[in-house]
Motif scaffolding. Structure first.
Motif, PDB file in Angstrom:
ATOM      1  N   THR A 576       0.837  -1.197   0.000  1.00 53.20           N
ATOM      2  CA  THR A 576       0.000   0.000   0.000  1.00 53.20           C
ATOM      3  C   THR A 576       0.875   1.251   0.000  1.00 53.20           C
ATOM      4  N   LYS A 577       1.960   1.177   0.751  1.00 51.68           N
ATOM      5  CA  LYS A 577       2.895   2.300   0.792  1.00 51.68           C
ATOM      6  C   LYS A 577       3.508   2.569  -0.593  1.00 51.68           C
ATOM      7  N   ILE A 578       3.791   1.503  -1.340  1.00 55.22           N
ATOM      8  CA  ILE A 578       4.357   1.694  -2.685  1.00 55.22           C
ATOM      9  C   ILE A 578       3.334   2.393  -3.587  1.00 55.22           C
ATOM     10  N   GLY A 579       2.059   2.084  -3.378  1.00 56.20           N
ATOM     11  CA  GLY A 579       1.005   2.839  -4.070  1.00 56.20           C
ATOM     12  C   GLY A 579       0.683   2.336  -5.460  1.00 56.20           C
ATOM     13  N   ASP A 580       0.171   3.246  -6.295  1.00 59.98           N
ATOM     14  CA  ASP A 580      -0.359   2.895  -7.614  1.00 59.98           C
ATOM     15  C   ASP A 580       0.664   2.235  -8.522  1.00 59.98           C
ATOM     16  N   LYS A 581       1.935   2.536  -8.289  1.00 62.78           N
ATOM     17  CA  LYS A 581       2.947   2.004  -9.198  1.00 62.78           C
ATOM     18  C   LYS A 581       3.317   0.559  -8.878  1.00 62.78           C
ATOM     19  N   LEU A 582       2.748  -0.003  -7.811  1.00 63.78           N
ATOM     20  CA  LEU A 582       3.050  -1.403  -7.528  1.00 63.78           C
ATOM     21  C   LEU A 582       2.456  -2.276  -8.634  1.00 63.78           C
ATOM     22  N   PRO A 583       3.281  -3.080  -9.292  1.00 62.03           N
ATOM     23  CA  PRO A 583       2.731  -3.914 -10.374  1.00 62.03           C
ATOM     24  C   PRO A 583       1.584  -4.792  -9.864  1.00 62.03           C
ATOM     25  N   ALA A 584       0.490  -4.835 -10.621  1.00 64.72           N
ATOM     26  CA  ALA A 584      -0.694  -5.579 -10.187  1.00 64.72           C
ATOM     27  C   ALA A 584      -0.381  -7.056  -9.955  1.00 64.72           C
ATOM     28  N   VAL A 585       0.559  -7.598 -10.718  1.00 64.13           N
ATOM     29  CA  VAL A 585       0.863  -9.030 -10.551  1.00 64.13           C
ATOM     30  C   VAL A 585       1.413  -9.321  -9.159  1.00 64.13           C
ATOM     31  N   LEU A 586       2.003  -8.313  -8.511  1.00 61.69           N
ATOM     32  CA  LEU A 586       2.509  -8.564  -7.155  1.00 61.69           C
ATOM     33  C   LEU A 586       1.364  -8.610  -6.153  1.00 61.69           C
ATOM     34  N   TRP A 587       0.329  -7.760  -6.360  1.00 60.50           N
ATOM     35  CA  TRP A 587      -0.887  -7.901  -5.543  1.00 60.50           C
ATOM     36  C   TRP A 587      -1.484  -9.294  -5.746  1.00 60.50           C
ATOM     37  N   SER A 588      -1.490  -9.769  -7.000  1.00 59.56           N
ATOM     38  CA  SER A 588      -2.058 -11.101  -7.267  1.00 59.56           C
ATOM     39  C   SER A 588      -1.251 -12.177  -6.539  1.00 59.56           C
ATOM     40  N   GLU A 589       0.062 -12.020  -6.534  1.00 58.67           N
ATOM     41  CA  GLU A 589       0.898 -12.983  -5.805  1.00 58.67           C
ATOM     42  C   GLU A 589       0.525 -12.994  -4.320  1.00 58.67           C
ATOM     43  N   LEU A 590       0.316 -11.808  -3.752  1.00 62.06           N
ATOM     44  CA  LEU A 590      -0.038 -11.724  -2.333  1.00 62.06           C
ATOM     45  C   LEU A 590      -1.392 -12.383  -2.084  1.00 62.06           C
ATOM     46  N   ASP A 591      -2.366 -12.099  -2.965  1.00 67.01           N
ATOM     47  CA  ASP A 591      -3.694 -12.713  -2.816  1.00 67.01           C
ATOM     48  C   ASP A 591      -3.594 -14.234  -2.888  1.00 67.01           C
ATOM     49  N   ALA A 592      -2.792 -14.712  -3.839  1.00 64.88           N
ATOM     50  CA  ALA A 592      -2.662 -16.162  -4.007  1.00 64.88           C
ATOM     51  C   ALA A 592      -1.983 -16.780  -2.778  1.00 64.88           C
ATOM     52  N   LEU A 593      -1.009 -16.093  -2.232  1.00 60.80           N
ATOM     53  CA  LEU A 593      -0.330 -16.603  -1.032  1.00 60.80           C
ATOM     54  C   LEU A 593      -1.320 -16.684   0.135  1.00 60.80           C
ATOM     55  N   ARG A 594      -2.100 -15.615   0.303  1.00 60.23           N
ATOM     56  CA  ARG A 594      -3.077 -15.604   1.394  1.00 60.23           C
ATOM     57  C   ARG A 594      -4.050 -16.778   1.240  1.00 60.23           C
ATOM     58  N   ALA A 595      -4.499 -16.968   0.017  1.00 62.35           N
ATOM     59  CA  ALA A 595      -5.460 -18.052  -0.243  1.00 62.35           C
ATOM     60  C   ALA A 595      -4.826 -19.412   0.079  1.00 62.35           C
ATOM     61  N   ARG A 596      -3.578 -19.614  -0.320  1.00 66.74           N
ATOM     62  CA  ARG A 596      -2.924 -20.897  -0.055  1.00 66.74           C
ATOM     63  C   ARG A 596      -2.729 -21.108   1.437  1.00 66.74           C
ATOM     64  N   LEU A 597      -2.393 -20.021   2.158  1.00 66.04           N
ATOM     65  CA  LEU A 597      -2.181 -20.148   3.605  1.00 66.04           C
ATOM     66  C   LEU A 597      -3.484 -20.470   4.321  1.00 66.04           C
TER      67      LEU A 597
END
Ligand code: GDP
Ligand code: PGA
Ligand code: MN
Length: 599
Positions: A576-597
């Motif tokens: 969130t601190k990185i903001g709009d420029k954070l590549p969307a695929v990294l948010w997807s990686e985080l979502d996928a990690l959360r789901a797997r956990l």
């Protein structure tokens, strides 16, 4: 002194700087042994250096800094891009014109009573297709001596620059002018410090500090902060990485790069003496890697430096024998370590302390003293060519093709000994979320967990979100063949047991982890697919000749769901601190990690 060049831009800059800073004299550094002798002799005479016993450490010196000038100053480090948005949320930013106005006033007359040295230097071999030149102007003879160790510098560089080569102008002053007749102190510096970078114009302005990371401007300032900007523009990578050559008992050669934050094990891993029989490590670099894709589609890495600027405490014949052998050859500067009564150096981690020492503060020290004899960020500065295991490829301007990239940090909990990323983007995610406990390498609290993406938090010269995107885009540089991309791993040598002891012995034993990494490159090596990536089974780590219990190894490798779930909000906050420029695929990686956990 006649001017040894007709490089008009260089001459104009020197003239302008001299008019501003008003040094008593200007000296062009030629890099000769005579010059080294003159400078070190005069520093000894001035009390700034102590010559060590030549029988023990030939041509080597002990230096002590001001107690307030012992580490990099991240709070005082600035990326002065034209547009604030280009510096991003992880850098301090000031408008370049404003910063130049402020620093111009600080620089006015700041070299009075001193010599301004002109140090032409080159990062990487002079015979590279595009030699990367810089010129440092400094009023510190300590910096001249250190730059002679850390970079290729002097007449040969000036000659190679001809009269129009591009170069990075790097201005440094300790910020301590001398009035006529005023005696100098051993370590001049200023309470006011600025380490400023102007990415668009590729300039560095440093003021007030003599400490290596703030004053040897070819290193972190040029080879990481300025170079990372050039790398973004030109499609390559400037990274805070060691580079090693690893040869298996069968003679198979692999090249590995590793990014760990400052004081988290790069120099040690780069010079590792494997405890696994038959394995061989050779050093290519210990701190900085410049990496480009070759025509063969592989990622080639070079080390732009010429010396080692290593953390002293903890270094000895048991942990890093190759560093000790390098230092025994002399020609080194030791800063903020302790001095023995017989003219050698000593620091914590070197076994039994002598009965008496002079501490890094210059005071009497005995084993009963309640503070360490050496500063935790004390350093050795020594020529890399003295390293007995230096790889021949070090000298090759093409560098070496990287097979694996290790990201790593210093974490007491959570992070397993080693994890393999599932693919490049997942590897970039691991790098982007890398976390580590802060160390004495930077001023500030020690031991606080912070995100340190790719171990580059203090060194990315632009917006961290753009930097992550650049990493993701690099995969496209491997023309048509993702199989040629380095495989990415995440390591943690620093996980602790309940009593606070290290679960993994580290150092030479890390060769066992490297063996597993190599096996994975070959499609072998047993791993469990966990929520966070591929983690070896305890049986997959070769423990031949090693006394480590199953429980300890399993604890070092454990993926604890609760610990990892606790990371999720921290990573969310970071992204969130990185903001709009954070590549969307990294948010997807985080979502996928959360789901797997949560599965
Ligand atoms: P660099 O700044 O990243 O190059 O880090 P260094 O290699 O200089 O190491 C920094 C500190 O970490 C030193 O005190 C080392 O002794 C220590 N260190 C390095 N590697 C290991 C390891 O594998 N295990 C442990 N426990 N400590 C290590
Ligand atoms: P290092 O950095 O700890 O990564 O070797 C040197 C520095 O902090 O200036
Ligand atoms: Mn290091």
């Amino acid at each position: 002194m006649p001017q040894p060049t007709e490089h008009r831009r260089l001459l104009a800059w020197i003239e302008e700087t001299a008019a501003l800073t008003t040094p008593d004299r200007i000296v062009w550094c030629d890099g000769s042994p005579d010059e080294w002798n003159e400078i070190t002799d005069s520093l000894v005479e001035a009390g700034a250096l102590v010559r060590l016993d030549p029988e023990k450490k030939p041509n080597s010196f002990w230096a002590r800094t001001d107690p307030g000038d012992v580490a990099r100053v991240e709070e005082r480090t600035f990326i002065c891009s034209v547009d604030e948005a280009d510096a991003g949320p992880t850098n301090n930013w000031t408008d370049p014109a404003e910063m130049k106005a402020t620093m111009t006033e600080l620089y006015r007359g700041c070299m009075r009573g001193r010599t301004m040295y002109v140090i032409p230097f080159c990062m990487g071999p002079l015979d590279a297709p595009q030699p990367m030149f810089g010129v440092e102007l400094t009023d510190s003879p300590y910096v001249v001596a250190s730059m002679r160790i850390m970079t290729r510098m002097g007449s040969a560089v000036l000659e190679a620059m001809g009269d129009d080569a591009d170069f990075v102008p790097a201005l440094h002053s300790v910020g301590a002018p001398l009035e006529p007749g005023q005696a100098d102190v051993a370590w001049p510096c200023n309470e006011i410090k600025y380490i400023s970078h102007f990415p668009e114009t590729r300039e560095i302005w440093s003021f007030g500090s003599g400490y290596g990371g703030n004053s040897l401007l070819g290193k972190k300032c040029y080879a990481l902060r300025i170079a990372s900007v050039a790398a973004r523009d030109e499609g390559w990578l400037a990274e805070h990485m060691l580079i090693m050559k690893l040869t298996s008992p069968e003679g198979q050669v692999r090249y590995i790069a590793g990014a760990f934050p400052s004081a988290c094990g790069k120099t040690n891993l780069a010079m590792l003496e494997p405890t696994l029989p038959g394995w061989k490590v050779e050093t290519v670099g210990d701190d900085i890697a410049w990496m480009r894709f070759g025509e063969d589609g592989r990622l080639w890495a070079t080390n732009p430096e010429f010396g080692l600027f290593g953390v002293a405490p903890g270094t000895d014949f048991h942990t890093n024998p190759n560093a000790m052998r390098t230092l025994a050859r002399g020609n080194s500067v030791f800063t903020n370590v302790a001095l023995t009564d017989d003219g050698d150096i000593w620091w914590e981690g070197m076994g039994e302390p002598p009965a008496h020492l002079r501490s890094w503060r210059g005071e009497d020290w005995t084993p009963g003293s309640d503070t360490p004899s050496s500063h935790p960020n004390s350093r050795f500065c020594t020529p890399i060519e003295q390293c007995p295991i230096l790889a021949d490829e070090y000298h090759d301007p093409r560098g070496v093709p990287i097979d694996a990239i290790l990201f790593g940090g210093r974490r007491k909990t959570t992070i397993p000994l080693v994890t393999e990323a599932r693919d490049w983007v997942h590897g970039v995610y691991l790098g982007a979320t890398l976390s580590s406990e802060t160390t004495a390498a930077a001023v500030g609290q020690v031991g606080v967990v912070r995100r340190d993406p790719m171990a580059m938090l203090p060194f990315i010269g632009y917006h961290a979100g753009d930097y992550f995107q650049h990493w993701i885009d690099m995969a496209k540089g491997a023309p048509g063949d993702a199989a040629k991309l380095p495989k990415i791993f995440y390591v943690n040598w620093f996980r602790r047991d309940d009593d606070g002891g290290f679960l993994w012995p580290g150092f030479g034993e890390n060769s066992r982890v490297l063996k597993w990494v190599v096996e994975r490159l070959d499609g072998k090596g047993e791993a469990v697919e966990t929520a966070i990536g591929h983690v070896p089974t305890a049986a997959a780590i070769d423990r031949t000749g090693m006394n480590l219990s199953d429980e300890a190894l399993e604890a070092a490798l454990r993926v604890d769901r609760d610990e990892w779930l606790a990371e999720i909000p921290q990573v969310t906050e970071w992204f969130t601190k990185i903001g709009d420029k954070l590549p969307a695929v990294l948010w997807s990686e985080l979502d996928a990690l959360r789901a797997r956990l949560q599965d």
